[in-house]
Design a protein around this motif. Structure first.
Motif, PDB file in Angstrom:
ATOM      1  N   VAL A   9      32.991  36.567  32.816  1.00  0.00           N
ATOM      2  CA  VAL A   9      34.296  35.949  33.028  1.00  0.00           C
ATOM      3  C   VAL A   9      34.812  36.423  34.384  1.00  0.00           C
ATOM      4  O   VAL A   9      34.929  37.621  34.630  1.00  0.00           O
ATOM      5  N   ARG A  10      35.119  35.458  35.235  1.00  0.00           N
ATOM      6  CA  ARG A  10      35.543  35.740  36.605  1.00  0.00           C
ATOM      7  C   ARG A  10      37.064  35.909  36.670  1.00  0.00           C
ATOM      8  O   ARG A  10      37.809  35.114  36.092  1.00  0.00           O
ATOM      9  N   HIS A  11      37.499  36.944  37.403  1.00  0.00           N
ATOM     10  CA  HIS A  11      38.919  37.250  37.568  1.00  0.00           C
ATOM     11  C   HIS A  11      39.226  37.497  39.047  1.00  0.00           C
ATOM     12  O   HIS A  11      38.347  37.897  39.803  1.00  0.00           O
ATOM     13  N   VAL A  12      40.481  37.298  39.408  1.00  0.00           N
ATOM     14  CA  VAL A  12      40.951  37.598  40.757  1.00  0.00           C
ATOM     15  C   VAL A  12      42.220  38.441  40.627  1.00  0.00           C
ATOM     16  O   VAL A  12      43.125  38.084  39.868  1.00  0.00           O
ATOM     17  N   ALA A  13      42.262  39.558  41.361  1.00  0.00           N
ATOM     18  CA  ALA A  13      43.410  40.445  41.272  1.00  0.00           C
ATOM     19  C   ALA A  13      43.697  41.084  42.625  1.00  0.00           C
ATOM     20  O   ALA A  13      42.768  41.518  43.313  1.00  0.00           O
ATOM     21  N   ASP A  14      44.956  41.125  42.985  1.00  0.00           N
ATOM     22  CA  ASP A  14      45.356  41.823  44.201  1.00  0.00           C
ATOM     23  C   ASP A  14      45.374  43.329  43.990  1.00  0.00           C
ATOM     24  O   ASP A  14      45.257  44.092  44.926  1.00  0.00           O
ATOM     25  N   SER A  15      45.533  43.749  42.749  1.00  0.00           N
ATOM     26  CA  SER A  15      45.612  45.167  42.422  1.00  0.00           C
ATOM     27  C   SER A  15      44.432  45.582  41.549  1.00  0.00           C
ATOM     28  O   SER A  15      44.337  45.167  40.386  1.00  0.00           O
ATOM     29  N   ALA A  16      43.553  46.410  42.109  1.00  0.00           N
ATOM     30  CA  ALA A  16      42.422  46.912  41.325  1.00  0.00           C
ATOM     31  C   ALA A  16      42.921  47.730  40.139  1.00  0.00           C
ATOM     32  O   ALA A  16      42.362  47.641  39.039  1.00  0.00           O
ATOM     33  N   GLU A  17      43.974  48.502  40.343  1.00  0.00           N
ATOM     34  CA  GLU A  17      44.501  49.335  39.270  1.00  0.00           C
ATOM     35  C   GLU A  17      44.989  48.486  38.099  1.00  0.00           C
ATOM     36  O   GLU A  17      44.778  48.837  36.939  1.00  0.00           O
ATOM     37  N   ALA A  18      45.630  47.358  38.406  1.00  0.00           N
ATOM     38  CA  ALA A  18      46.153  46.492  37.336  1.00  0.00           C
ATOM     39  C   ALA A  18      45.031  45.894  36.498  1.00  0.00           C
ATOM     40  O   ALA A  18      45.099  45.897  35.268  1.00  0.00           O
ATOM     41  N   ILE A  19      43.992  45.394  37.147  1.00  0.00           N
ATOM     42  CA  ILE A  19      42.907  44.782  36.361  1.00  0.00           C
ATOM     43  C   ILE A  19      42.094  45.852  35.638  1.00  0.00           C
ATOM     44  O   ILE A  19      41.644  45.642  34.516  1.00  0.00           O
ATOM     45  N   GLU A  20      41.929  47.014  36.254  1.00  0.00           N
ATOM     46  CA  GLU A  20      41.217  48.097  35.574  1.00  0.00           C
ATOM     47  C   GLU A  20      41.971  48.549  34.328  1.00  0.00           C
ATOM     48  O   GLU A  20      41.350  48.812  33.292  1.00  0.00           O
ATOM     49  N   HIS A  21      43.288  48.611  34.412  1.00  0.00           N
ATOM     50  CA  HIS A  21      44.100  48.964  33.243  1.00  0.00           C
ATOM     51  C   HIS A  21      43.946  47.904  32.145  1.00  0.00           C
ATOM     52  O   HIS A  21      43.741  48.239  30.974  1.00  0.00           O
ATOM     53  N   ALA A  22      44.039  46.625  32.532  1.00  0.00           N
ATOM     54  CA  ALA A  22      43.880  45.540  31.553  1.00  0.00           C
ATOM     55  C   ALA A  22      42.491  45.584  30.926  1.00  0.00           C
ATOM     56  O   ALA A  22      42.339  45.419  29.712  1.00  0.00           O
ATOM     57  N   TYR A  23      41.475  45.827  31.735  1.00  0.00           N
ATOM     58  CA  TYR A  23      40.099  45.913  31.234  1.00  0.00           C
ATOM     59  C   TYR A  23      39.960  47.044  30.207  1.00  0.00           C
ATOM     60  O   TYR A  23      39.370  46.857  29.143  1.00  0.00           O
ATOM     61  N   ARG A  24      40.501  48.217  30.513  1.00  0.00           N
ATOM     62  CA  ARG A  24      40.418  49.344  29.563  1.00  0.00           C
ATOM     63  C   ARG A  24      41.147  49.018  28.263  1.00  0.00           C
ATOM     64  O   ARG A  24      40.650  49.322  27.170  1.00  0.00           O
ATOM     65  N   THR A  25      42.305  48.371  28.373  1.00  0.00           N
ATOM     66  CA  THR A  25      43.066  47.994  27.174  1.00  0.00           C
ATOM     67  C   THR A  25      42.260  47.041  26.302  1.00  0.00           C
ATOM     68  O   THR A  25      42.158  47.227  25.085  1.00  0.00           O
ATOM     69  N   VAL A  26      41.674  46.026  26.915  1.00  0.00           N
ATOM     70  CA  VAL A  26      40.872  45.056  26.172  1.00  0.00           C
ATOM     71  C   VAL A  26      39.634  45.736  25.586  1.00  0.00           C
ATOM     72  O   VAL A  26      39.287  45.514  24.418  1.00  0.00           O
ATOM     73  N   SER A  27      38.977  46.571  26.353  1.00  0.00           N
ATOM     74  CA  SER A  27      37.762  47.246  25.868  1.00  0.00           C
ATOM     75  C   SER A  27      38.052  48.118  24.657  1.00  0.00           C
ATOM     76  O   SER A  27      37.261  48.148  23.706  1.00  0.00           O
ATOM     77  N   GLU A  28      39.178  48.826  24.686  1.00  0.00           N
ATOM     78  CA  GLU A  28      39.553  49.642  23.526  1.00  0.00           C
ATOM     79  C   GLU A  28      39.809  48.760  22.310  1.00  0.00           C
ATOM     80  O   GLU A  28      39.439  49.108  21.190  1.00  0.00           O
ATOM     81  N   GLU A  29      40.419  47.611  22.530  1.00  0.00           N
ATOM     82  CA  GLU A  29      40.700  46.669  21.443  1.00  0.00           C
ATOM     83  C   GLU A  29      39.404  46.110  20.845  1.00  0.00           C
ATOM     84  O   GLU A  29      39.307  45.874  19.640  1.00  0.00           O
ATOM     85  N   LEU A  79      43.871  40.576  30.063  1.00  0.00           N
ATOM     86  CA  LEU A  79      43.087  40.123  31.217  1.00  0.00           C
ATOM     87  C   LEU A  79      43.403  38.683  31.625  1.00  0.00           C
ATOM     88  O   LEU A  79      43.097  38.278  32.749  1.00  0.00           O
ATOM     89  N   ARG A  80      44.000  37.918  30.739  1.00  0.00           N
ATOM     90  CA  ARG A  80      44.210  36.490  30.999  1.00  0.00           C
ATOM     91  C   ARG A  80      44.965  36.176  32.295  1.00  0.00           C
ATOM     92  O   ARG A  80      44.606  35.238  32.997  1.00  0.00           O
ATOM     93  N   PRO A  81      45.990  36.953  32.687  1.00  0.00           N
ATOM     94  CA  PRO A  81      46.692  36.630  33.937  1.00  0.00           C
ATOM     95  C   PRO A  81      45.806  36.709  35.187  1.00  0.00           C
ATOM     96  O   PRO A  81      46.136  36.125  36.215  1.00  0.00           O
ATOM     97  N   PHE A  82      44.685  37.413  35.080  1.00  0.00           N
ATOM     98  CA  PHE A  82      43.795  37.584  36.219  1.00  0.00           C
ATOM     99  C   PHE A  82      42.664  36.542  36.268  1.00  0.00           C
ATOM    100  O   PHE A  82      41.898  36.513  37.228  1.00  0.00           O
ATOM    101  N   ARG A  83      42.560  35.715  35.251  1.00  0.00           N
ATOM    102  CA  ARG A  83      41.460  34.755  35.180  1.00  0.00           C
ATOM    103  C   ARG A  83      41.445  33.877  36.421  1.00  0.00           C
ATOM    104  O   ARG A  83      42.474  33.426  36.897  1.00  0.00           O
ATOM    105  N   ASP A  84      40.266  33.627  36.957  1.00  0.00           N
ATOM    106  CA  ASP A  84      40.103  32.808  38.162  1.00  0.00           C
ATOM    107  C   ASP A  84      40.289  31.343  37.802  1.00  0.00           C
ATOM    108  O   ASP A  84      39.376  30.703  37.297  1.00  0.00           O
ATOM    109  N   ARG A  85      41.461  30.816  38.056  1.00  0.00           N
ATOM    110  CA  ARG A  85      41.790  29.425  37.725  1.00  0.00           C
ATOM    111  C   ARG A  85      41.272  28.447  38.776  1.00  0.00           C
ATOM    112  O   ARG A  85      41.284  27.243  38.553  1.00  0.00           O
TER     113      ARG A  85
END
Length: 100
Positions: A9-29, A79-85
């Protein structure tokens, strides 16, 4: 088809920290989801705003069962807000046909 599949799943983010945080949250879930073998967050070496989440699944049936389940959308929502639309299709589901 039988055998493992990979979902990218491709994502685009200006903030690496923001997507890394979202990724960790999803992975824990998703820890312990039946048939999921693991996942990785990959960063493009040519464009540091582009990320790909690669998940590994026991087989296509396990992935489809999880994808059709009620928890799928809620568990991946960080992670959805970062999805490459911009991409025609921001994800790929690929069957492993050979490995060495």
């Amino acid at each position: 088809m039988t055998g493992e599949v990979r979902v990218l799943v491709r994502h685009v983010a200006d903030s690496a920290e923001a997507i890394e945080h979202a990724y960790r949250t999803v992975s824990e879930e998703l820890a312990g989801v039946a048939g999921m073998l693991g996942n990785e967050l990959l960063r493009d070496v040519h464009d540091d705003r582009v990320f790909v989440v690669l998940s590994r699944w026991r087989d296509l049936a396990a992935f489809r069962t999880w994808e059709a389940g009620a928890a799928h959308r809620a568990s991946t929502s960080p992670l959805r807000p970062f999805r490459d639309r911009a991409a025609a299709r921001p994800f790929e589901v690929l069957h492993v046909t050979a490995a060495y």
